[in-house]
Enzyme design. Sequence first.
Site, PDB file in Angstrom:
ATOM      1  N   CYS A  61      13.771  42.112-109.613  1.00 30.08           N
ATOM      2  CA  CYS A  61      13.226  41.816-108.079  1.00 30.08           C
ATOM      3  C   CYS A  61      13.800  40.505-107.713  1.00 30.08           C
ATOM      4  O   CYS A  61      13.688  39.226-108.374  1.00 30.08           O
ATOM      5  CB  CYS A  61      11.703  41.884-108.184  1.00 30.08           C
ATOM      6  SG  CYS A  61      11.070  41.211-106.638  1.00 30.08           S
ATOM      7  N   GLY A  72      10.619  47.543 -91.189  1.00 28.10           N
ATOM      8  CA  GLY A  72      11.843  46.525 -91.383  1.00 28.10           C
ATOM      9  C   GLY A  72      11.799  45.790 -92.643  1.00 28.10           C
ATOM     10  O   GLY A  72      12.456  44.825 -92.789  1.00 28.10           O
ATOM     11  N   HIS A  74       6.572  36.232 -93.437  1.00 25.47           N
ATOM     12  CA  HIS A  74       7.485  35.442 -92.460  1.00 25.47           C
ATOM     13  C   HIS A  74       6.690  34.294 -91.660  1.00 25.47           C
ATOM     14  O   HIS A  74       5.623  34.623 -90.824  1.00 25.47           O
ATOM     15  CB  HIS A  74       8.312  36.363 -91.849  1.00 25.47           C
ATOM     16  CG  HIS A  74       9.165  37.174 -92.258  1.00 25.47           C
ATOM     17  ND1 HIS A  74      10.466  37.259 -92.273  1.00 25.47           N
ATOM     18  CD2 HIS A  74       8.833  38.539 -92.857  1.00 25.47           C
ATOM     19  CE1 HIS A  74      11.045  38.039 -92.947  1.00 25.47           C
ATOM     20  NE2 HIS A  74      10.006  38.989 -93.292  1.00 25.47           N
ATOM     21  N   HIS A 112       5.788  39.581 -99.025  1.00 26.80           N
ATOM     22  CA  HIS A 112       6.225  37.839 -98.532  1.00 26.80           C
ATOM     23  C   HIS A 112       5.799  38.068 -96.921  1.00 26.80           C
ATOM     24  O   HIS A 112       5.871  39.085 -96.084  1.00 26.80           O
ATOM     25  CB  HIS A 112       7.813  37.782 -98.402  1.00 26.80           C
ATOM     26  CG  HIS A 112       8.633  38.847 -97.886  1.00 26.80           C
ATOM     27  ND1 HIS A 112       8.953  39.982 -98.747  1.00 26.80           N
ATOM     28  CD2 HIS A 112       9.249  38.825 -96.714  1.00 26.80           C
ATOM     29  CE1 HIS A 112       9.700  40.746 -97.823  1.00 26.80           C
ATOM     30  NE2 HIS A 112       9.870  40.013 -96.790  1.00 26.80           N
ATOM     31  N   THR A 124      12.816  44.726 -96.164  1.00 25.09           N
ATOM     32  CA  THR A 124      14.138  44.916 -96.835  1.00 25.09           C
ATOM     33  C   THR A 124      14.186  44.402 -98.353  1.00 25.09           C
ATOM     34  O   THR A 124      14.975  44.900 -98.984  1.00 25.09           O
ATOM     35  CB  THR A 124      15.609  44.436 -96.199  1.00 25.09           C
ATOM     36  OG1 THR A 124      15.090  42.987 -96.039  1.00 25.09           O
ATOM     37  CG2 THR A 124      15.670  45.054 -94.832  1.00 25.09           C
ATOM     38  N   ASN A 132       6.686  42.613 -92.613  1.00 27.81           N
ATOM     39  CA  ASN A 132       7.106  44.069 -92.558  1.00 27.81           C
ATOM     40  C   ASN A 132       6.717  44.687 -93.687  1.00 27.81           C
ATOM     41  O   ASN A 132       6.899  44.415 -94.813  1.00 27.81           O
ATOM     42  CB  ASN A 132       8.710  43.810 -92.559  1.00 27.81           C
ATOM     43  CG  ASN A 132       9.118  42.851 -91.411  1.00 27.81           C
ATOM     44  OD1 ASN A 132       8.502  43.025 -90.209  1.00 27.81           O
ATOM     45  ND2 ASN A 132       9.843  42.280 -91.510  1.00 27.81           N
ATOM     46  N   CYS A 140      11.073  37.665-107.286  1.00 22.48           N
ATOM     47  CA  CYS A 140      10.483  37.292-108.566  1.00 22.48           C
ATOM     48  C   CYS A 140      11.620  36.259-109.201  1.00 22.48           C
ATOM     49  O   CYS A 140      11.209  35.338-109.588  1.00 22.48           O
ATOM     50  CB  CYS A 140      10.383  38.452-109.641  1.00 22.48           C
ATOM     51  SG  CYS A 140       8.923  39.451-109.071  1.00 22.48           S
ATOM     52  N   HIS A 157       9.084  42.636-102.298  1.00 20.99           N
ATOM     53  CA  HIS A 157       8.022  42.018-102.829  1.00 20.99           C
ATOM     54  C   HIS A 157       7.472  41.331-101.732  1.00 20.99           C
ATOM     55  O   HIS A 157       7.980  40.864-100.942  1.00 20.99           O
ATOM     56  CB  HIS A 157       9.003  41.192-103.817  1.00 20.99           C
ATOM     57  CG  HIS A 157       7.906  39.986-104.425  1.00 20.99           C
ATOM     58  ND1 HIS A 157       8.106  39.713-105.735  1.00 20.99           N
ATOM     59  CD2 HIS A 157       7.105  39.145-104.017  1.00 20.99           C
ATOM     60  CE1 HIS A 157       7.169  38.609-106.154  1.00 20.99           C
ATOM     61  NE2 HIS A 157       6.461  38.191-105.018  1.00 20.99           N
TER      62      HIS A 157
END
Length: 122
Positions: free
Chosen positions: A8, A92, A101, A99, A94, A86, A11, A97
């Site tokens: 990942c 959206g 924004h 996260h 990509t 997302n 990661c 993992h």
Amino acid sequence: MPSQRDDCLFCSIVREGAYVRKADGFVAIKDINPKAEVHLLVIPEHHVDSFREVSEFSSRESKRMLEFVADTAREVGLTDYRVQVNVGPGGGQTVFHLHWHILGGGPHHESDMHATTAVAEL
Ligand code: 5GP
Ligand code: ZN
């Protein structure tokens, strides 16, 4: 030790990347392809594929994750900003993992740019 995946990207960024802020099992990094004047990503060390699996975090971790997002924005001087997650390719996403924004400053979005141009042309 929180769960990590060898294959990942986030990661490995959590393990050895350059971060803006790190605390309590979370890191904030600058997005490599910023879509706003300030574009940060908040990444939990604990790997879950997406926001769909948020229940894998304890209530305490979930609260700390949200606080980490808010504290990071404040520490980089943002008062007004957007927080975006997302979920899934159709949403959206990509990098798989979880996260968050943090997007601040602007206008930098294409739609905002068009809106600005349209006003300027009036
Ligand atoms: P998603 O589309 O999954 O919501 O967001 C993934 C984000 O990660 C994108 O905004 C993309 O620009 C960013 N990104 C992809 N690869 C890297 C990388 O290697 N380093 C950093 N800092 N950001 C990345
Ligand atoms: Zn991961």
